[in-house]
Motif scaffolding. Structure first.
Motif, mmCIF file in Angstrom:
data_model
loop_
_atom_site.group_PDB
_atom_site.id
_atom_site.type_symbol
_atom_site.label_atom_id
_atom_site.label_comp_id
_atom_site.label_asym_id
_atom_site.label_seq_id
_atom_site.Cartn_x
_atom_site.Cartn_y
_atom_site.Cartn_z
ATOM 1 N N GLN A 208 0.855 -1.187 0.000
ATOM 2 C CA GLN A 208 0.000 0.000 0.000
ATOM 3 C C GLN A 208 0.888 1.232 0.000
ATOM 4 O O GLN A 208 1.709 1.444 0.900
ATOM 5 C CB GLN A 208 -0.903 0.024 1.231
ATOM 6 C CG GLN A 208 -1.805 1.257 1.284
ATOM 7 C CD GLN A 208 -2.712 1.206 2.481
ATOM 8 O OE1 GLN A 208 -2.758 0.223 3.204
ATOM 9 N NE2 GLN A 208 -3.428 2.288 2.708
ATOM 10 N N GLN A 210 1.652 5.253 0.349
ATOM 11 C CA GLN A 210 1.116 6.316 1.194
ATOM 12 C C GLN A 210 0.295 7.274 0.349
ATOM 13 O O GLN A 210 0.694 7.665 -0.748
ATOM 14 C CB GLN A 210 2.265 7.078 1.874
ATOM 15 C CG GLN A 210 3.035 6.236 2.879
ATOM 16 C CD GLN A 210 2.162 5.828 4.046
ATOM 17 O OE1 GLN A 210 1.327 6.608 4.514
ATOM 18 N NE2 GLN A 210 2.333 4.602 4.509
ATOM 19 N N SER A 247 -6.601 12.357 5.923
ATOM 20 C CA SER A 247 -7.572 12.244 7.008
ATOM 21 C C SER A 247 -7.626 13.505 7.834
ATOM 22 O O SER A 247 -8.693 13.942 8.271
ATOM 23 C CB SER A 247 -7.214 11.051 7.896
ATOM 24 O OG SER A 247 -5.915 11.197 8.431
ATOM 25 N N GLU A 401 -12.595 11.006 2.798
ATOM 26 C CA GLU A 401 -11.436 10.574 2.022
ATOM 27 C C GLU A 401 -11.822 10.182 0.604
ATOM 28 O O GLU A 401 -11.091 10.449 -0.356
ATOM 29 C CB GLU A 401 -10.745 9.391 2.720
ATOM 30 C CG GLU A 401 -10.104 9.731 4.062
ATOM 31 C CD GLU A 401 -11.105 9.651 5.208
ATOM 32 O OE1 GLU A 401 -12.316 9.506 4.910
ATOM 33 O OE2 GLU A 401 -10.684 9.744 6.365
ATOM 34 N N LYS A 451 -11.761 2.024 8.591
ATOM 35 C CA LYS A 451 -10.409 2.303 8.102
ATOM 36 C C LYS A 451 -10.331 2.102 6.587
ATOM 37 O O LYS A 451 -9.956 3.009 5.844
ATOM 38 C CB LYS A 451 -9.406 1.411 8.821
ATOM 39 C CG LYS A 451 -9.340 1.694 10.329
ATOM 40 C CD LYS A 451 -8.324 0.811 11.014
ATOM 41 C CE LYS A 451 -8.283 1.100 12.521
ATOM 42 N NZ LYS A 451 -7.315 0.231 13.230
ATOM 43 N N GLU A 453 -8.338 0.909 4.492
ATOM 44 C CA GLU A 453 -7.143 1.488 3.885
ATOM 45 C C GLU A 453 -6.864 0.914 2.496
ATOM 46 O O GLU A 453 -6.549 1.643 1.555
ATOM 47 C CB GLU A 453 -5.946 1.243 4.808
ATOM 48 C CG GLU A 453 -6.087 1.936 6.163
ATOM 49 C CD GLU A 453 -4.932 1.602 7.093
ATOM 50 O OE1 GLU A 453 -4.078 0.789 6.688
ATOM 51 O OE2 GLU A 453 -4.911 2.145 8.201
ATOM 52 N N ARG A 454 -6.995 -0.391 2.376
ATOM 53 C CA ARG A 454 -6.673 -1.008 1.084
ATOM 54 C C ARG A 454 -7.665 -0.601 0.007
ATOM 55 O O ARG A 454 -7.288 -0.367 -1.144
ATOM 56 C CB ARG A 454 -6.635 -2.532 1.227
ATOM 57 C CG ARG A 454 -5.404 -3.058 1.947
ATOM 58 C CD ARG A 454 -5.476 -4.570 2.120
ATOM 59 N NE ARG A 454 -5.615 -5.279 0.864
ATOM 60 C CZ ARG A 454 -4.594 -5.613 0.081
ATOM 61 N NH1 ARG A 454 -3.363 -5.288 0.421
ATOM 62 N NH2 ARG A 454 -4.803 -6.273 -1.039
ATOM 63 N N THR A 456 -9.446 2.210 -0.089
ATOM 64 C CA THR A 456 -9.176 3.606 -0.425
ATOM 65 C C THR A 456 -7.972 3.710 -1.352
ATOM 66 O O THR A 456 -7.974 4.487 -2.319
ATOM 67 C CB THR A 456 -8.930 4.426 0.854
ATOM 68 O OG1 THR A 456 -10.068 4.337 1.712
ATOM 69 C CG2 THR A 456 -8.682 5.889 0.521
#
Length: 803
Positions: A208, A210, A247, A401, A451, A453-454, A456
């Protein structure tokens, strides 16, 4: 671990994983070539396959050595050509005359190495993508580029070609051998890349990148419009830094922010109308006090000066019935150049204003856009797209986001709408569907996994891929939509071990059901010319295929024994007039019983059913040995019977593909229970629960006669992996998530609780739950549709107040 050390360890892991599969690669390729020769359509093709197999088997050690050495040389060169900003220190030790990765021989073009590389890439799509990301991180890069990955699939296809060349394989056999080797390598490539990902993950290299958000240096110098129509624009004292955390920046915007229905639409429309009608200095003053500016009144008036009711004009456009003909057209050169210039900022990241909100650059730069085009149609579309994004960027149902990433699509959607205004009238336009899909997934993950994250990161990757393409097209949006759907499906399954196993069990059961059906059909066709007892015929058609199906997935030799058992059993129960035949039968019986016992373990028969059939066989063999009625029946020899059933004996039920799975109506319950048991997974079946509920006295019917029927088109438009819903199975609505759908779109898998077992429900029952109100979409309307509806409502209110 030091970066050089980690790269060295990764190189070693890759070579070990690659070399470990080479013996299987060569032997399985030889077997494949033999099978192709056996099924060849012509003698020349058969000879070619056999010659290729001979070239593989007679030089087996040579192939193994050349493949191993070739990959080592390719890796040396690969490290020298990786990301230009970094070179491993050990790469300098390689000789300058190391093998080039790009100097392909004349034969490479004939072999189509790119095609072989694409097959390998597709076979390990997810693992390769993760490795590409990890390599970019390891080389300290922001952009992912597979061509810079030292372990990319090209090395493998190039290695196969090199080995064939160095072994002086005849040119006419090159393509056959390399394609066959690549086909077998496809089965192992995912494991090779998985081992590299595991190694890198253990040393803290995540798959991932940044997320960085870039802002223009000085937003206070650019014209923009206030979110509140009554709020005057305040000049910012200082611009934000070039890079800020997403964020933190998004936290500045309220999560439940809702734009006022008379927001920017009412503001700019009313002022433009006033200016167009009066052209007075008062209009200019009013415009400047509201924070708007334009070079001239005509440019500001635009299309709004030609319509009486803004809401009616927009509604006609959305229906594809605009008063002025809006057809696919060539974009004005001046407007196209302006959009390309203005969109460059979005290539760098998300654009935020001084309050941390995503900037609507289309409305901010509306004057320049209108000045670049004299076409009223284009001016209308610019304003409409700008207002749609105003609602999208302020939609509180979408996490901040994700709104930030959607904001980067402003210019490409605008350009697409200008070239193809059907975007507004066609719900299935790929660009519109992509925006809706991102909105739905974002809302579902907001409810179940804040979260995300992946996901997003994947949305960011897809949007960046769209922005980097030079040409906008519906096909590009379709491809990105397909990639997002595939990623979401894999991500949801990988994030939940229970759902992953349950989905795998259902897919295994579907595949086995089709294989079982094919074996049943093969058996029925093979026995069509034979007259058998009903019990024996039913056994061959409905029971013994379970044994063959199971064996073909695990042991081809065992499967062959089970197929040969069919003609042998038929011959064994036929009357034996000759002494030699009786002696042969007596010698066969122990083996027949052993094969029968071996296969019955894979059938659904219980002990009583098995014993009944064994008793039937004992009686049949006793009668056969007695030779009763032998003179009236012509019994073929064992050799003749095997020859007659040779096609059935040599057949293998191939794994079904997606198109064949789509035709599957029902899953074999025996094979379903077996697939669930083998994976030791628990699955709930909502259909059974609903049927048991309806069977109770006084139970209400599961439908609402007053509700409008839902078409399958509308239903499947919403059914996508990850879509959030609510289902009432216990007396109250509870959140759920769609995590799997069968290829034929007849079954869904829902995750009702985080810790609960996944549940399977048929589409027909789910549709009835929707009709009865016991299931509902958490997202009542899709994102793009919400924006269109909000725009129409605001326009209607503004029209009513100005009438």
């Amino acid at each position: 671990m030091d970066r050089n050390d980690l790269l060295t360890a990764t190189r070693g892991a890759f070579l070990r994983a690659f070399n470990a599969v080479l013996p299987k690669l060569v032997s399985h390729s030889a077997d494949t070539l033999f099978l192709r020769a056996d099924r060849a359509a012509s003698l020349s093709e058969q000879r070619q396959m056999l010659d290729a197999r001979a070239a593989l088997m007679t030089r087996e050690q040579g192939w193994l050595q050349e493949l191993a050495d070739g990959m080592d040389r390719l890796l040396n060169r690969s490290y020298q050509t990786a990301y230009s900003t970094f070179r491993p220190s050990f790469s300098e030790s390689f000789s300058a005359d190391s093998l080039s990765l790009v100097d392909a021989s004349e034969f490479d073009g004939e072999l189509k190495i790119d095609e072989l590389t694409a097959r390998l890439r597709n076979a390990a799509e997810e693992q390769l993508r993760d490795l590409n990301i990890r390599m970019a991180i390891l080389f300290d890069q922001d952009d992912i580029n597979e061509r810079e990955n030292p372990f990319r699939p090209y090395l493998m296809s190039r290695c196969l070609s090199m080995a064939a060349e160095r072994l002086n394989i005849e040119p006419e056999l090159h393509e056959v051998l390399c394609e066959t080797l690549a086909e077998q390598l496809q089965k192992h490539v995912i494991g090779i890349y998985q081992s590299l990902n595991q190694l890198l993950a253990q040393h803290g290299i995540a798959a991932q990148l940044q997320l960085r958000v870039r802002q223009l240096p000085d937003p206070s110098t650019l014209r923009h419009m206030a979110a509140d129509p009554m709020e005057e624009i305040q000049n910012s004292a200082q611009a934000h830094s070039d890079y800020i955390d997403t964020s933190a920046a998004m936290a500045a915007a309220p999560a439940n922010e809702v734009i006022h229905p008379l927001g920017r639409l009412g503001q700019w429309s009313a002022l433009i109308r006033q200016q167009a009608a009066q052209g007075s200095d008062e209009a200019w003053d009013a415009e400047e006090s509201a924070g708007l500016a334009a070079p001239n009144a005509a440019a500001q008036a635009g299309w709004l000066g030609t319509v009486k009711q803004v809401g009616s004009a927009i509604r006609q456009l959305f229906r594809g019935q605009a008063s002025v003909q809006i057809q696919p057209q060539v974009l004005s050169q001046g407007l196209s150049q302006s959009i390309d210039l203005m969109s460059q900022a979005h290539l760098q990241g998300v654009q935020l204003d001084e309050r941390g909100q995503v900037r609507n650059l289309i409305l901010e730069q509306r004057a320049e856009l209108n000045a670049a085009s004299n076409d009223i149609n284009e001016q209308m579309i610019v304003d409409i797209v700008g207002m749609l994004f105003e609602f999208i960027l302020r939609d509180g149902q979408v996490p901040a986001e994700i709104r930030a990433q959607l904001g980067r699509l402003q210019w490409i959607v605008l350009k697409t709408a200008l070239q193809d205004p059907a975007l507004f009238s066609q719900k299935h336009h790929p660009a519109r569907m992509l925006v809706n899909r991102i909105g739905s997934i974002a809302q579902g993950l907001q409810q179940l996994d804040p979260k995300a994250e992946r996901v997003t990161a994947e949305i960011r990757r897809i949007i960046e891929a769209l922005l980097q393409e030079e040409e906008e097209s519906a096909a590009l949006f379709s491809r990105m939509l397909d990639e997002l759907d595939r990623f979401i499906a894999r991500e949801l399954r990988a994030a939940d071990e229970q759902s992953e196993l349950a989905s795998q069990a259902m897919e295994n059961a579907e595949s086995r059901t089709l294989r079982f059906a094919r074996i049943t059909a093969q058996t029925a066709q093979a026995l069509a010319e034979f007259t058998l007892d009903d019990l024996l015929h039913d056994f061959f058609i409905n029971t013994w295929p379970y044994a063959i199906e199971c064996a073909e997935r695990q042991d081809q030799v065992q499967a062959l024994r089970f197929r040969i058992f069919v003609p042998e059993l038929i011959w064994s129960i036929a009357p034996k007039a000759e002494r030699a035949d009786r002696q042969q039968l007596l010698g066969m019986i122990p083996r027949l019983i052993a094969v029968l016992n071996e296969g019955l373990k894979f059938t659904p028969w219980d002990a009583a059913q098995q014993q009944q059939f064994k008793s039937y066989m004992i009686d049949a063999h006793r009668t056969a040995i007695a030779g009763l009625a032998a003179s009236q029946i012509e019994v073929p020899s064992m050799e003749m019977l095997r020859a007659q059933l040779a096609e059935f004996i040599g057949a293998v039920a191939a794994d079904p593909d997606a198109s064949q799975l789509a035709e599957l109506d029902e899953i074999n319950p025996v094979l379903l229970d077996r697939a669930i048991s083998e994976l030791k997974v628990e699955i709930g079946f909502i259909d059974r629960q609903v049927e048991a509920e309806l069977a109770q006295p006084g139970a209400a019917a599961l439908h609402d006669d007053t509700a409008a029927p839902m078409s399958n088109e509308v239903l499947f438009e919403r059914l996508r992996s990850g879509v959030p819903i609510e289902v009432n199975l216990t007396g109250e609505l509870r959140p759920a998530r769609l995590c799997w759908m069968s290829p034929n779109e007849t079954r869904l898998m829902l995750k009702l609780e985080e810790d609960a077992a996944p549940s399977v429900i048929s589409v027909s029952v789910f549709k009835r739950l929707l009709q009865s109100g016991r299931a509902r979409w958490l997202e009542q309307a899709l994102l793009f549709e919400r924006a269109m509806e909000s725009l129409l409502n605001s326009a209607d209110i503004m029209d009513a107040q100005t009438a």
